[in-house]
Design an enzyme around this catalytic site. Sequence first.
Site, PDB file in Angstrom:
ATOM      1  CG  MET A  29      -2.765  -3.260  -5.981  1.00 47.27           C
ATOM      2  SD  MET A  29      -3.189  -4.264  -3.959  1.00 47.27           S
ATOM      3  CE  MET A  29      -4.944  -3.157  -3.662  1.00 47.27           C
ATOM      4  N   GLY A  30      -5.434  -3.962  -9.959  1.00 46.63           N
ATOM      5  CA  GLY A  30      -6.472  -4.128 -10.886  1.00 46.63           C
ATOM      6  C   GLY A  30      -7.902  -3.688 -10.363  1.00 46.63           C
ATOM      7  N   GLY A  35      -9.136   6.602 -12.451  1.00 46.64           N
ATOM      8  CA  GLY A  35      -7.909   7.630 -11.699  1.00 46.64           C
ATOM      9  C   GLY A  35      -6.859   7.174 -12.633  1.00 46.64           C
ATOM     10  CG  HIS A  36      -6.526   1.994 -12.087  1.00 46.33           C
ATOM     11  ND1 HIS A  36      -7.442   2.025 -11.492  1.00 46.33           N
ATOM     12  CD2 HIS A  36      -5.310   2.012 -11.595  1.00 46.33           C
ATOM     13  CE1 HIS A  36      -6.771   1.092 -10.465  1.00 46.33           C
ATOM     14  NE2 HIS A  36      -5.688   2.097  -9.989  1.00 46.33           N
ATOM     15  CG  ASP A 150      -3.458   5.057  -3.219  1.00 50.41           C
ATOM     16  OD1 ASP A 150      -4.188   5.133  -1.854  1.00 50.41           O
ATOM     17  OD2 ASP A 150      -3.257   4.717  -4.269  1.00 50.41           O
ATOM     18  CD  GLN A 153       0.798   2.955  -3.187  1.00 50.15           C
ATOM     19  OE1 GLN A 153       0.455   2.308  -2.620  1.00 50.15           O
ATOM     20  NE2 GLN A 153       0.075   3.618  -3.824  1.00 50.15           N
ATOM     21  CB  SER A 185     -11.338   4.491  -5.282  1.00 49.99           C
ATOM     22  OG  SER A 185     -11.161   3.518  -3.752  1.00 49.99           O
TER      23      SER A 185
END
Length: 288
Positions: A29-30, A35-36, A150, A153, A185
């Site tokens: 979600m940008g 982490g990304h 997550d 998820q 996060s």
Amino acid sequence: MTALVHTRAELQPFLEGFANRKRGVVMTMGALHEGHLELFKRARHDCDLVVVTIFVNPLQFGPNEDFDRYPRTLDDDLKLCAEAGVDVVYAPAVEEVYPGGQPIVRVTPGAMGEVLEGEFRPGFFTGVLTIVNKLLNLTDPDVAFFGQKDAQQLALVRRMVLDLNMPIEIVSVPTVRDEDGLAKSSRNRYLSPEERTTALALSRALFAGQEKATEGADAVRDAATAVLKAAVATGRLDLDYLALVDPRDFSEAPPTFSGETVLAVAARVGTTRLIDNLPLTLTTHGAR
Ligand code: PAF
């Protein structure tokens, strides 16, 4: 160079160019962070084409949640994608993703999506699974990469591809933490310095639980709870849940459980809601 596309039509030539090679997608979600970056690196390592989606999905936000204030930082996000060697960023408009407006047909998670996050965020996992399904259809990957951060998820996405016979490999990537333990996060940027200090109780509770992994489920829960109780007593943290669950269905691990578990926590610090978890292997039957 990372290409930026906004429509499925613009994405199509990239997908066609890698038709017989391994295509990977990382959905985001940008408001990208380290982490990304780990997800992108893993995708870059495993795949020939790496597509990153950036889409703040309205369907997964409740009426009183942070959809409007969710950080939108496309320019910075593109720089980070370029550094990580991402091939294409697909940042569609709401109208492209939801061409019929509010979707009538949605992917519902069942019982596993009604506990923990699902209990505190009603409808959240229907929103998540619906968008993940849509983005898999739109980006048509061989592999999709999700963060362990997550955990529920991730588990539900794994069940969705299994239960709906979707021919996509799901790869999980470990949580990235700051040196003091706070899980990375996008929502950490909402925290004041004092709130950030308070938020450390989440990871400290998880690590306290981890130390008791050889003493059984109750010992793990008790150790983590003690840390959280102290934080709640300061009046600066509100606990939503602490749970030790079986990662296959997110049911509570009974006292005699041994094997893979997830110790998961969610709490609110000021107006920011944070989640964290640790995968733990319980190695005893825990009789006390
Ligand atoms: O984990 C997230 O950032 C989101 O839930 C996802 C998977 C991108 C769906 O909107």
